[in-house]
Design a protein around this motif. Structure first.
Motif, PDB file in Angstrom:
ATOM      1  N   ARG A 138      45.282 -21.320 -46.432  1.00 55.84           N
ATOM      2  CA  ARG A 138      46.379 -20.849 -45.582  1.00 55.84           C
ATOM      3  C   ARG A 138      46.986 -19.570 -46.150  1.00 55.84           C
ATOM      4  O   ARG A 138      47.266 -18.620 -45.414  1.00 55.84           O
TER       5      ARG A 138
ATOM      6  N   TYR B 163      45.489 -17.445 -48.144  1.00 57.56           N
ATOM      7  CA  TYR B 163      44.479 -16.402 -48.003  1.00 57.56           C
ATOM      8  C   TYR B 163      44.475 -15.847 -46.580  1.00 57.56           C
ATOM      9  O   TYR B 163      44.432 -14.630 -46.369  1.00 57.56           O
ATOM     10  N   SER B 164      44.527 -16.742 -45.601  1.00 58.85           N
ATOM     11  CA  SER B 164      44.519 -16.322 -44.198  1.00 58.85           C
ATOM     12  C   SER B 164      45.725 -15.445 -43.884  1.00 58.85           C
ATOM     13  O   SER B 164      45.604 -14.401 -43.235  1.00 58.85           O
ATOM     14  N   SER B 165      46.883 -15.848 -44.378  1.00 57.92           N
ATOM     15  CA  SER B 165      48.113 -15.094 -44.133  1.00 57.92           C
ATOM     16  C   SER B 165      48.088 -13.735 -44.829  1.00 57.92           C
ATOM     17  O   SER B 165      48.428 -12.709 -44.241  1.00 57.92           O
TER      18      SER B 165
ATOM     19  N   GLU C 218      43.148 -12.798 -41.878  1.00 63.18           N
ATOM     20  CA  GLU C 218      41.811 -13.282 -41.500  1.00 63.18           C
ATOM     21  C   GLU C 218      41.925 -14.734 -41.068  1.00 63.18           C
ATOM     22  O   GLU C 218      42.426 -15.578 -41.825  1.00 63.18           O
ATOM     23  N   LYS C 219      41.461 -15.021 -39.880  1.00 56.41           N
ATOM     24  CA  LYS C 219      41.514 -16.400 -39.391  1.00 56.41           C
ATOM     25  C   LYS C 219      40.517 -17.244 -40.180  1.00 56.41           C
ATOM     26  O   LYS C 219      39.363 -16.857 -40.365  1.00 56.41           O
ATOM     27  N   VAL C 220      40.982 -18.380 -40.661  1.00 54.49           N
ATOM     28  CA  VAL C 220      40.127 -19.329 -41.371  1.00 54.49           C
ATOM     29  C   VAL C 220      40.028 -20.588 -40.532  1.00 54.49           C
ATOM     30  O   VAL C 220      41.038 -21.164 -40.124  1.00 54.49           O
TER      31      VAL C 220
ATOM     32  N   ASP D  44      41.600 -24.356 -36.854  1.00 55.01           N
ATOM     33  CA  ASP D  44      42.348 -23.336 -37.560  1.00 55.01           C
ATOM     34  C   ASP D  44      42.984 -23.983 -38.783  1.00 55.01           C
ATOM     35  O   ASP D  44      43.507 -25.094 -38.715  1.00 55.01           O
TER      36      ASP D  44
END
Length: 197
Positions: A33, A35-37, A41-43, A63
């Motif tokens: 989460r 990393y995505s923020s 980048e959507k994970v 998601d």
């Protein structure tokens, strides 16, 4: 990032091993989460659990913001061949996607692994995806894990389960890369008495 985890929940994973996996997954989800923020980048993640049978914790990628880990019950044998066939079915429906695929296992396949891995080896999505395997404990079948990744440098051995999160976040590159200890040229001895691994 599209992530698929294959998690061994056979009887030999019961106790401390699955406890470490549960703790690791909770922390990994938080790391993904973050990393995505931080990277916009959507994970998305899906998890396939396998023992004597297989079942998806979630078949479709979720998601990471809405993904919830549910602690599995460990029982039965290690049907890794069946898990490979189930993964192949999923990948057929997503031929334009590339994945990070991570296999976690502590034992040896107890079914027809040759047939199972063959269904993946001919699949372009699998071949072109980033594949990793993590051997949990000292009895994992390293040659089978190498067949899954097709690269011994992408197989990691974890004897101290406190290092499991570090290795997972490192191979997925969601933290500052550290140097996990890969199996290198470690000689693997088979345990003829290990029927439940």
């Amino acid at each position: 990032m599209n992530l698929i985890l294959l998690v061994d929940i056979s009887g030999s994973m019961k106790g401390f091993k699955i406890g470490a996996v549960n703790d690791t997954m909770e922390n990994l989800i938080e790391a993904l989460r973050d990393y995505s923020s931080a990277n916009a980048e959507k994970v998305k993640m899906s998890v396939l659990l396998f023992s004597k049978i297989t079942h998806w914790m979630n078949h479709e990628e979720l998601d990471i913001e809405s993904f919830e880990w549910r602690e599995p019950e460990c029982t039965g044998m290690t049907s890794l061949g069946l898990a490979c066939r189930e993964l192949a079915k999923k990948l057929k429906t997503a031929e334009d996607e590339l994945y990070n695929i991570v296999l976690l296992s502590d034992g040896c396949p107890t079914d027809d692994y040759d047939e199972g891995i063959a269904t993946l080896d001919i699949h372009p999505t699998f071949v072109n995806s980033h594949r990793y395997a993590i051997a949990i404990g000292d009895n994992a079948d390293i040659p089978s894990l190498i067949r899954f990744t097709a690269d011994s440098d992408k197989v990691f051995s974890v004897s101290d389960l406190n290092n499991l999160l570090t290795i997972l976040t490192s191979v997925l590159q969601v933290t500052q890369p550290q140097q996990p200890v890969n199996i290198g040229n470690i000689r693997v001895e088979e345990d003829p008495n290990d029927e439940w691994a």
